[in-house]
Design a protein around this motif. Structure first.
Motif, PDB file in Angstrom:
ATOM      1  N   ALA A 217       0.864  -5.062  -8.341  1.00 48.65           N
ATOM      2  CA  ALA A 217      -0.538  -4.975  -7.917  1.00 48.65           C
ATOM      3  C   ALA A 217      -0.860  -3.569  -7.413  1.00 48.65           C
ATOM      4  N   GLY A 218       0.065  -2.964  -6.653  1.00 50.10           N
ATOM      5  CA  GLY A 218      -0.148  -1.603  -6.178  1.00 50.10           C
ATOM      6  C   GLY A 218      -0.209  -0.600  -7.315  1.00 50.10           C
ATOM      7  N   LEU A 219       0.635  -0.786  -8.317  1.00 48.57           N
ATOM      8  CA  LEU A 219       0.615   0.080  -9.502  1.00 48.57           C
ATOM      9  C   LEU A 219      -0.725  -0.018 -10.222  1.00 48.57           C
ATOM     10  N   LEU A 242      -8.066  -5.699  -2.412  1.00 51.34           N
ATOM     11  CA  LEU A 242      -6.732  -6.071  -2.898  1.00 51.34           C
ATOM     12  C   LEU A 242      -5.919  -6.894  -1.899  1.00 51.34           C
ATOM     13  N   PRO A 243      -5.701  -6.438  -0.648  1.00 53.23           N
ATOM     14  CA  PRO A 243      -4.878  -7.251   0.256  1.00 53.23           C
ATOM     15  C   PRO A 243      -5.501  -8.600   0.582  1.00 53.23           C
ATOM     16  N   SER A 244      -6.828  -8.660   0.684  1.00 53.37           N
ATOM     17  CA  SER A 244      -7.486  -9.925   0.988  1.00 53.37           C
ATOM     18  C   SER A 244      -7.327 -10.931  -0.148  1.00 53.37           C
ATOM     19  N   LEU A 245      -7.207 -10.450  -1.376  1.00 53.72           N
ATOM     20  CA  LEU A 245      -6.971 -11.334  -2.514  1.00 53.72           C
ATOM     21  C   LEU A 245      -5.495 -11.664  -2.675  1.00 53.72           C
ATOM     22  N   LEU A 246      -4.642 -10.659  -2.473  1.00 50.51           N
ATOM     23  CA  LEU A 246      -3.216 -10.859  -2.713  1.00 50.51           C
ATOM     24  C   LEU A 246      -2.590 -11.861  -1.753  1.00 50.51           C
TER      25      LEU A 246
END
Length: 423
Positions: A217-219, A242-246
């Motif tokens: 995901a970070g990539l 991103l973090p809220s979804l991951l």
């Protein structure tokens, strides 16, 4: 309409309080964690007293501002992902990789050691169920070294000490949350919600799978951000999403560690973006995330601390001795891991040596914070848990956090000076 007004008022008051606590911390040269916790306790006390002596006025004028009505696990879902992601973005992944083994010892070994030693101590002192006592141990096992890192940097301690504590903070929440969830499921007789097989094996499996998912995901985030270099608002908005979804995707749907998934995404994205972006592009991005992470941490500290007065209403005289015993057990377990494991690893050439004075400072710097308070709140408000478990979570765990913050947090700078570990 009224709900929207109440929410707006609460957010505005929280932000104003965070600003006031930050100014007070700077003036008094204290960690933000201490001033935020103190403010939250004061607010929680005001709310309790006002509700008892002026219930009508409280319901009309105070409750919309002070009522800590958010469900306890909501703090984890709302605030933990941005806090973790911001810390991971700032971290030096290459430097952390060089000390990966001692970081894992601190982040996982110290959590298991604290859970076991605190649980056995509480069981010996109270005679309560061992599973319940181990749950309390898991709740108090995770550290929140944001205040410690701030003190370390201002005191000029070696960079490696900061790196070890920083790396520990990125991963130990995952182990503590997994252990607490597993023990809760076992206590209430819900084996389907507990991990299968060995606890240690399942924790490592969850961490590994979360690391792979987060790295991918970070990539992806880094590649998308590189494709839109002149759209800073879009870059920041995507990184905020991103973090809220991951976190929920990993935790609820894929059943891997949401904490590690978010951390791995932040480490990967941060490393790649630093390499591919010009300083003029990357610095505003980092500044935005520093402020976002700071506000999220401030909110969870305030909101969690507001529950403390209500949870401590059931404090009894024997609980004070138990809190003291748990404090000593947690400190000894942390020193046992640092004093035995790291010298052994350095002796067989698996990590660089860490001087004894440095190990002592890191041991004393095991300050607990909002994640411990939130886990205690979740246990205290879980009706399926036995009464003794709810009482120990609400009284012992919360009393432990307060005593630990005051005792360790206020004296850490003096310990650093006394041991002479500053550069």
């Amino acid at each position: 309409m009224e709900v929207s007004v109440e929410l707006t008022l609460r957010i505005g008051c929280l932000l104003a309080l965070i600003a006031a606590c930050n100014v007070a911390a700077l003036k008094l040269r204290l960690p933000d964690a201490l001033t935020l916790t103190a403010a939250g306790i004061v607010l929680g006390t005001v709310y309790l007293l006002a509700g008892e002596y002026a219930p009508a006025f409280t319901a009309r004028a105070i409750e919309p501002l002070l009522s800590p009505s958010l469900a306890p696990d909501g703090y984890l879902w709302l605030f933990l992902p941005p806090i973790l992601f911001q810390a991971a973005l700032e971290a030096d992944a290459a430097a952390l990789a060089r000390d990966l083994l001692p970081i894992l010892v601190l982040a996982i070994g110290a959590v298991f050691a604290a859970t076991l030693m605190v649980g056995l101590t509480a069981h010996f002192v109270t005679g309560a169920s061992l599973a319940v006592c181990l749950l309390v141990g898991a709740i108090v096992s995770t550290t929140d070294p944001s205040a410690v890192i701030e003190l370390f940097r201002s005191s000029g301690v070696p960079a490696r000490m900061v790196r070890l504590v920083e790396g520990e903070s990125l991963l130990n929440d995952a182990a503590a949350i997994a252990l607490a969830s597993h023990l809760t499921a076992r206590i209430v007789g819900d084996p389907g919600a507990a991990m299968n097989g060995s606890v240690l094996g399942d924790v490592f499996g969850s961490l590994l799978a979360g690391g792979v998912l987060g790295g991918l995901a970070g990539l992806l985030l880094a590649r998308v951000c590189r494709a839109i270099p002149h759209a800073p608002l879009s870059r920041f908005s995507l990184s905020l999403a991103l973090p809220s979804l991951l976190y929920p995707i990993a935790d609820l749907w894929l059943h891997v560690s949401g904490v590690v998934t978010v951390v791995a995404a932040g480490l990967t994205a941060g490393t790649l973006l630093r390499r591919s972006s010009l300083p003029a592009e990357h610095e505003p991005f980092r500044d935005l995330w520093r402020h976002t992470g700071g506000m999220a941490a401030g909110m969870v500290f305030l909101l969690a601390a507001m529950h403390v007065p209500g949870m401590l209403r059931e404090l009894r005289a024997p609980d004070l001795f138990l809190i003291l015993a748990v404090l000593v057990a947690a400190l000894l377990s942390r020193w046992a891991v640092l004093g035995c494991s790291l010298p052994l690893l350095s002796r067989i050439g698996m990590c660089a040596p860490l001087p004894r004075a440095h190990r002592l400072v890191i041991t004393w710097g095991g300050v607990r914070g909002p994640v411990t308070l939130v886990l205690a709140l979740c246990a205290a408000r879980a009706p399926e848990l036995p009464v003794e478990a709810r009482h120990m979570a609400s009284v012992v765990a919360v009393g432990f956090v307060l005593a630990n913050l005051v005792c360790n947090g206020l004296t850490l700078r003096a310990v650093v000076r006394r041991l002479g570990v500053a550069d």
